[in-house]
Design a protein around this motif. Sequence first.
Motif, mmCIF file in Angstrom:
data_model
loop_
_atom_site.group_PDB
_atom_site.id
_atom_site.type_symbol
_atom_site.label_atom_id
_atom_site.label_comp_id
_atom_site.label_asym_id
_atom_site.label_seq_id
_atom_site.Cartn_x
_atom_site.Cartn_y
_atom_site.Cartn_z
ATOM 1 N N SER A 78 12.049 12.317 4.505
ATOM 2 C CA SER A 78 11.430 11.133 3.950
ATOM 3 C C SER A 78 10.685 10.119 5.063
ATOM 4 C CB SER A 78 12.257 10.104 3.231
ATOM 5 O OG SER A 78 13.597 10.067 3.750
ATOM 6 N N ALA A 79 11.286 10.281 6.125
ATOM 7 C CA ALA A 79 10.784 9.287 7.053
ATOM 8 C C ALA A 79 9.314 9.944 7.800
ATOM 9 C CB ALA A 79 11.713 8.970 8.577
ATOM 10 N N THR A 80 9.699 11.238 7.867
ATOM 11 C CA THR A 80 8.346 12.027 8.349
ATOM 12 C C THR A 80 6.979 11.830 7.468
ATOM 13 O OG1 THR A 80 9.841 13.901 9.278
ATOM 14 C CG2 THR A 80 7.288 14.183 9.212
ATOM 15 N N LEU A 81 7.293 11.887 6.251
ATOM 16 C CA LEU A 81 6.485 11.833 5.074
ATOM 17 C C LEU A 81 5.837 10.557 5.265
ATOM 18 C CD1 LEU A 81 5.264 13.448 2.496
ATOM 19 C CD2 LEU A 81 6.191 11.694 1.417
ATOM 20 N N LEU A 82 6.721 9.447 5.512
ATOM 21 C CA LEU A 82 6.228 8.137 5.526
ATOM 22 C C LEU A 82 5.258 7.879 6.562
ATOM 23 C CD1 LEU A 82 6.578 5.068 4.522
ATOM 24 C CD2 LEU A 82 8.272 4.632 6.328
ATOM 25 N N ALA A 83 5.507 8.284 7.914
ATOM 26 C CA ALA A 83 4.897 8.352 8.961
ATOM 27 C C ALA A 83 3.411 8.949 8.979
ATOM 28 C CB ALA A 83 5.392 9.254 10.042
ATOM 29 N N PHE A 85 1.774 8.566 6.343
ATOM 30 C CA PHE A 85 0.785 7.521 5.508
ATOM 31 C C PHE A 85 0.814 6.111 6.245
ATOM 32 C CE2 PHE A 85 1.838 10.566 2.251
ATOM 33 C CZ PHE A 85 0.693 10.798 1.485
ATOM 34 N N GLN A 86 1.660 5.924 7.186
ATOM 35 C CA GLN A 86 1.795 4.606 7.712
ATOM 36 C C GLN A 86 0.341 4.107 8.329
ATOM 37 O OE1 GLN A 86 1.927 3.922 11.489
ATOM 38 N NE2 GLN A 86 2.206 1.531 11.346
ATOM 39 N N PRO A 87 -0.164 4.854 9.170
ATOM 40 C CA PRO A 87 -1.609 4.753 9.729
ATOM 41 C C PRO A 87 -2.564 4.331 8.738
ATOM 42 C CG PRO A 87 -0.700 6.614 10.833
ATOM 43 C CD PRO A 87 0.172 6.221 9.595
ATOM 44 N N VAL A 88 -2.532 5.184 7.331
ATOM 45 C CA VAL A 88 -3.441 4.845 6.443
ATOM 46 C C VAL A 88 -3.311 3.598 5.735
ATOM 47 C CG1 VAL A 88 -4.252 6.267 4.371
ATOM 48 C CG2 VAL A 88 -3.397 7.467 6.360
ATOM 49 N N PHE A 89 -1.923 3.258 5.594
ATOM 50 C CA PHE A 89 -1.719 2.041 4.608
ATOM 51 C C PHE A 89 -2.089 0.877 5.604
ATOM 52 C CE2 PHE A 89 2.005 3.928 2.069
ATOM 53 C CZ PHE A 89 1.198 4.597 1.410
ATOM 54 N N LEU A 90 -2.067 1.040 7.089
ATOM 55 C CA LEU A 90 -2.254 -0.074 7.982
ATOM 56 C C LEU A 90 -3.654 -0.363 7.825
ATOM 57 C CD1 LEU A 90 -1.212 -2.021 10.107
ATOM 58 C CD2 LEU A 90 -1.562 -0.177 11.630
ATOM 59 N N LYS A 91 -4.594 0.835 7.689
ATOM 60 C CA LYS A 91 -6.010 0.387 7.654
ATOM 61 C C LYS A 91 -6.502 -0.246 6.294
ATOM 62 C CE LYS A 91 -7.832 3.958 10.587
ATOM 63 N NZ LYS A 91 -7.540 5.290 10.538
ATOM 64 N N LEU A 92 -5.567 0.057 5.382
ATOM 65 C CA LEU A 92 -5.831 -0.547 3.973
ATOM 66 C C LEU A 92 -5.712 -1.927 4.006
ATOM 67 C CD1 LEU A 92 -3.833 1.645 1.328
ATOM 68 C CD2 LEU A 92 -6.310 1.345 1.387
ATOM 69 N N PHE A 93 -4.793 -2.505 4.761
ATOM 70 C CA PHE A 93 -4.719 -3.863 4.762
ATOM 71 C C PHE A 93 -5.166 -4.614 5.590
ATOM 72 C CE2 PHE A 93 -1.320 -2.180 1.861
ATOM 73 C CZ PHE A 93 -1.480 -3.011 0.771
ATOM 74 N N VAL A 94 -6.059 -4.223 6.644
ATOM 75 C CA VAL A 94 -6.603 -4.729 7.857
ATOM 76 C C VAL A 94 -7.964 -4.857 7.683
ATOM 77 C CG1 VAL A 94 -6.953 -4.461 10.111
ATOM 78 C CG2 VAL A 94 -4.738 -4.139 9.479
ATOM 79 N N PRO A 95 -8.486 -6.278 8.045
ATOM 80 C CA PRO A 95 -9.836 -6.486 7.707
ATOM 81 C C PRO A 95 -10.755 -5.146 8.405
ATOM 82 C CG PRO A 95 -8.810 -8.608 8.358
ATOM 83 C CD PRO A 95 -7.915 -7.337 8.291
ATOM 84 N N TYR A 117 1.775 -4.558 2.644
ATOM 85 C CA TYR A 117 1.819 -3.184 3.445
ATOM 86 C C TYR A 117 3.385 -2.693 3.624
ATOM 87 C CZ TYR A 117 2.354 -1.223 8.021
ATOM 88 O OH TYR A 117 2.719 -0.254 9.318
ATOM 89 N N LEU A 118 4.160 -3.773 3.924
ATOM 90 C CA LEU A 118 5.491 -3.372 3.823
ATOM 91 C C LEU A 118 6.016 -2.915 2.437
ATOM 92 C CD1 LEU A 118 7.274 -6.604 5.733
ATOM 93 C CD2 LEU A 118 6.661 -3.918 6.608
ATOM 94 N N LEU A 119 5.490 -3.351 1.216
ATOM 95 C CA LEU A 119 6.055 -3.036 -0.114
ATOM 96 C C LEU A 119 5.634 -1.550 -0.332
ATOM 97 C CD1 LEU A 119 7.198 -4.048 -2.769
ATOM 98 C CD2 LEU A 119 4.893 -4.560 -3.636
ATOM 99 N N LEU A 120 4.465 -1.420 -0.043
ATOM 100 C CA LEU A 120 3.725 0.109 -0.154
ATOM 101 C C LEU A 120 4.465 1.082 0.675
ATOM 102 C CD1 LEU A 120 1.503 1.165 -1.651
ATOM 103 C CD2 LEU A 120 -0.114 0.967 0.216
ATOM 104 N N LEU A 121 5.008 0.774 2.052
ATOM 105 C CA LEU A 121 5.504 1.590 2.959
ATOM 106 C C LEU A 121 7.002 1.748 2.263
ATOM 107 C CD1 LEU A 121 5.294 0.374 6.415
ATOM 108 C CD2 LEU A 121 4.191 2.498 5.381
ATOM 109 N N THR A 122 7.707 0.823 1.728
ATOM 110 C CA THR A 122 9.115 0.881 1.344
ATOM 111 C C THR A 122 8.946 1.499 -0.086
ATOM 112 O OG1 THR A 122 9.378 -1.319 2.231
ATOM 113 C CG2 THR A 122 11.287 -0.682 0.590
ATOM 114 N N VAL A 123 8.122 1.310 -0.805
ATOM 115 C CA VAL A 123 8.301 1.944 -2.091
ATOM 116 C C VAL A 123 8.177 3.711 -2.013
ATOM 117 C CG1 VAL A 123 7.219 2.482 -4.314
ATOM 118 C CG2 VAL A 123 7.725 0.042 -3.575
ATOM 119 N N LEU A 124 7.100 3.813 -1.209
ATOM 120 C CA LEU A 124 6.884 5.320 -0.800
ATOM 121 C C LEU A 124 7.973 6.141 -0.228
ATOM 122 C CD1 LEU A 124 4.864 7.756 -0.708
ATOM 123 C CD2 LEU A 124 4.631 7.201 1.592
ATOM 124 N N HIS A 125 8.648 5.348 0.745
ATOM 125 C CA HIS A 125 9.737 6.062 1.542
ATOM 126 C C HIS A 125 11.002 6.157 0.404
ATOM 127 C CE1 HIS A 125 13.631 5.516 3.601
ATOM 128 N NE2 HIS A 125 12.982 6.506 4.503
#
Lengths: 173, 270
Positions: A78-83, A85-95, A117-125
């Motif tokens: 589950s941590a590898t899958l999260l990893a 998506f993490q860079p993708v999610f970060l881009k989503l929430f940054v101007p 951003y945290l919510l998205l990460l947490t729910v996915l993981h």
Amino acid sequence: MDRDLFLHRLFSLLLLVALQVLFLNRIALFGYATPLFYIWLIARFDSSMTRSGVLLWAFFLGLLIDLFSGTPGLNAASATLLAMFQPVFLKLFVPLDRYDVIVPGSSTMGGRPFTGYLLLLTVLHHTVYFILRSIPLGDWPVLVLKIVFSAIMTLVFMLVAELVSPNHGPKRS
Amino acid sequence: MRSLLDFIVRHSYVFLFILLETLSLILLFGFNDRQKEAFMTSANSMSGTVFRWRSGVEQYFGFRKENALLVEENARLRAMLYQLTDSQYASMENSMSADGVIVARVIDNSVRKDDNYITIDKGRRDGVAQGMGVYNPTGVVGVVMVAGKRYSVVMPVLNGNTSISCKIKGTDSFGFLEWEGGDPYLAQIKDIPYHSVISVGDTIVTTGFSSIFPENIPIGTVSDVERMKNGYTLRVEVNLAVDFSDLGWIYIHSNTRDPEIDALYQQIGR
């Protein structure tokens, strides 16, 4: 890679593993909610890291947790899958107009985007984690309750951690 | 060709992802139960040592309650001793030793999962072996599942695979104690014949048939009795005597099984 940064990251990893396996794993509020706060390490990875770097750190983080929790592969998967998506999610929430290195946090991203951003990460993981953990799947309502309650707990832990330590860690120049 | 290579290099992380994820899933699903038991890290000394540190700290917070339990048990044992006649007492004193009992501490424990496990700080080195019964001053805790060198993992009553031979105290009606999950204070007995005389409040104890446990170790008290749908057996709810969320010192019954009984069981494939 910057040696100080590496050591700082390694130290955070060990601290989070210890916290998770010694204390948090034993919390089971209402029988459902167990905080999986260790993903905080992945949530804080900045945008300068290579994607392979993020994956490797997350994999070893999960593997260490597994080693001490008697759950081979569960947290690693589950941590590898999260990893991934993490860079993708970060881009989503940054101007879009920012090209400098972004260390995820409320001061750099703004409170609301960071929480999202945290919510998205947490729910996915947590979704991946609890689905893998309850295979063979049967009891859907309980599964959903576990995901929701645990995600709330994890999120609360992460927001508290953010409040307590607004911008610590070595600054990148 | 060049652009293909470029593509592969630029997206090498995708291959890394697939590799790591496959590795994790092999760990997760590729292990059979036996390998999982070996992974049950708690039995390996690294995590055993870490859990022992934690337990060493926590121990200080539970001293008072644990002392009270032990004093109570002492009082019970003394009361039993006083009932012996002089000659019984003398003969017992000569033959007694603490040989059949190993004392250990619980260093890791859970009660909220579907299959819970307990880690204790004694292993093969101390004489612990797979299949030994574990109990504490209040009653039955479980059975040793894996004995590591210095640590062991116990399958407690609160585990879906548990089955402990038990009976109603003072009678011969017996059955097997199981746990359906959920409430860590309740377990079930499902195969007691329906003609057995059993009522709420009866005490359930071990049988001593299997020599895993000594006879008459308390398990709990009957809290509910109902007839099963098949009509032939009773389903009995048992209020467990042991509070699994608060385990400290435990005893391991190390009286070795009679090899003859084992050989017989083997013959009938049990």
